[in-house]
Design a protein around this motif. Sequence first.
Motif, PDB file in Angstrom:
ATOM      1  N   ASN A  25       0.815  -1.209   0.000  1.00 38.48           N
ATOM      2  CA  ASN A  25       0.000   0.000   0.000  1.00 38.48           C
ATOM      3  C   ASN A  25       0.857   1.273   0.000  1.00 38.48           C
ATOM      4  O   ASN A  25       0.502   2.274   0.606  1.00 38.48           O
ATOM      5  CB  ASN A  25      -0.976  -0.003   1.176  1.00 38.48           C
ATOM      6  N   LEU A  72      -7.682   6.528  -2.434  1.00 36.87           N
ATOM      7  CA  LEU A  72      -7.265   5.369  -1.649  1.00 36.87           C
ATOM      8  C   LEU A  72      -6.469   5.791  -0.411  1.00 36.87           C
ATOM      9  O   LEU A  72      -6.642   5.214   0.663  1.00 36.87           O
ATOM     10  CB  LEU A  72      -6.447   4.408  -2.514  1.00 36.87           C
ATOM     11  N   GLN A  80     -13.368   0.668  -0.981  1.00 41.81           N
ATOM     12  CA  GLN A  80     -12.219   0.038  -0.339  1.00 41.81           C
ATOM     13  C   GLN A  80     -12.267   0.208   1.181  1.00 41.81           C
ATOM     14  O   GLN A  80     -11.260   0.457   1.829  1.00 41.81           O
ATOM     15  CB  GLN A  80     -10.918   0.624  -0.893  1.00 41.81           C
ATOM     16  N   GLN A  83     -10.075  -1.931   3.443  1.00 45.61           N
ATOM     17  CA  GLN A  83      -9.123  -1.981   2.353  1.00 45.61           C
ATOM     18  C   GLN A  83      -8.736  -3.416   1.996  1.00 45.61           C
ATOM     19  O   GLN A  83      -8.560  -4.257   2.871  1.00 45.61           O
ATOM     20  CB  GLN A  83      -7.875  -1.196   2.751  1.00 45.61           C
ATOM     21  N   SER A  84      -8.601  -3.669   0.703  1.00 53.69           N
ATOM     22  CA  SER A  84      -8.161  -4.980   0.218  1.00 53.69           C
ATOM     23  C   SER A  84      -6.698  -5.214   0.571  1.00 53.69           C
ATOM     24  O   SER A  84      -5.896  -4.285   0.574  1.00 53.69           O
ATOM     25  CB  SER A  84      -8.287  -5.062  -1.304  1.00 53.69           C
ATOM     26  N   GLU A 113      -6.587 -11.221  -3.986  1.00 55.20           N
ATOM     27  CA  GLU A 113      -7.133 -10.131  -3.180  1.00 55.20           C
ATOM     28  C   GLU A 113      -7.914 -10.740  -2.023  1.00 55.20           C
ATOM     29  O   GLU A 113      -8.694 -11.687  -2.207  1.00 55.20           O
ATOM     30  CB  GLU A 113      -8.074  -9.265  -4.018  1.00 55.20           C
ATOM     31  N   ARG A 115     -10.519  -9.451   0.940  1.00 52.83           N
ATOM     32  CA  ARG A 115     -11.316  -8.341   1.449  1.00 52.83           C
ATOM     33  C   ARG A 115     -12.573  -8.903   2.094  1.00 52.83           C
ATOM     34  O   ARG A 115     -13.271  -9.714   1.499  1.00 52.83           O
ATOM     35  CB  ARG A 115     -11.684  -7.382   0.318  1.00 52.83           C
ATOM     36  N   ASN A 155     -15.698  -5.881  -7.353  1.00 48.43           N
ATOM     37  CA  ASN A 155     -15.214  -4.547  -7.024  1.00 48.43           C
ATOM     38  C   ASN A 155     -13.725  -4.433  -7.365  1.00 48.43           C
ATOM     39  O   ASN A 155     -12.888  -4.984  -6.668  1.00 48.43           O
ATOM     40  CB  ASN A 155     -15.445  -4.322  -5.525  1.00 48.43           C
ATOM     41  N   SER A 157     -11.847  -1.737  -7.175  1.00 52.43           N
ATOM     42  CA  SER A 157     -11.475  -0.403  -6.706  1.00 52.43           C
ATOM     43  C   SER A 157     -10.067  -0.353  -6.117  1.00 52.43           C
ATOM     44  O   SER A 157      -9.607   0.694  -5.718  1.00 52.43           O
ATOM     45  CB  SER A 157     -12.492   0.106  -5.688  1.00 52.43           C
ATOM     46  N   PHE A 158      -9.379  -1.487  -6.083  1.00 55.12           N
ATOM     47  CA  PHE A 158      -7.991  -1.532  -5.631  1.00 55.12           C
ATOM     48  C   PHE A 158      -7.089  -1.418  -6.864  1.00 55.12           C
ATOM     49  O   PHE A 158      -7.549  -1.418  -7.993  1.00 55.12           O
ATOM     50  CB  PHE A 158      -7.709  -2.834  -4.856  1.00 55.12           C
TER      51      PHE A 158
END
Length: 160
Positions: A25, A72, A80, A83-84, A113, A115, A155, A157-158
């Motif tokens: 991240n 993010l 998120q 968050q993933s 992933e 999540r 999703n 979104s990451f």
Amino acid sequence: MIKTKIDLQQIEAFLYQEARYINENKLVEWLELFTDDCKYWVPCNDNDIDPETHVSIIYDDRKRLEERVWRLETGLAYGQQPQSKTRHLITNVEILEDQGDEMIVSSNFMLVELRRGEQTMYAGRNVHHIRLGGNNLKISLKKIELLNNNEPLGNLSFIL
């Protein structure tokens, strides 16, 4: 084998660094790997469509990537929360073409992933256009060819 200014080990190390920044991240550092005129592209249905005239899953320029990272980083990416967590596995790295100031590099990837207790796997091929600028490598294009880009996706979104 293509003769290049940068050897395959340097390219692999660069791709591993990119994956590590995403997994840890460190999105500001990840964004610094891209050129000012970059494109970040995830085609849908057909990997060879023209993103200027056809729908894509994602087709971001530098400004949109900066906005994505900002959302993010600030927690305003509501898709998120939570968050993933991700892990990228990179393999089969090949230099496809050396265009002088830019190299086209292909690699396969597996992305896992996690999540909300659900683990999802994505697989595909990355095509990076990598420029040598001074002593640094920079990404001018990252094209992510998801294996299932013509199937319903959850999703995304990451950062892929």
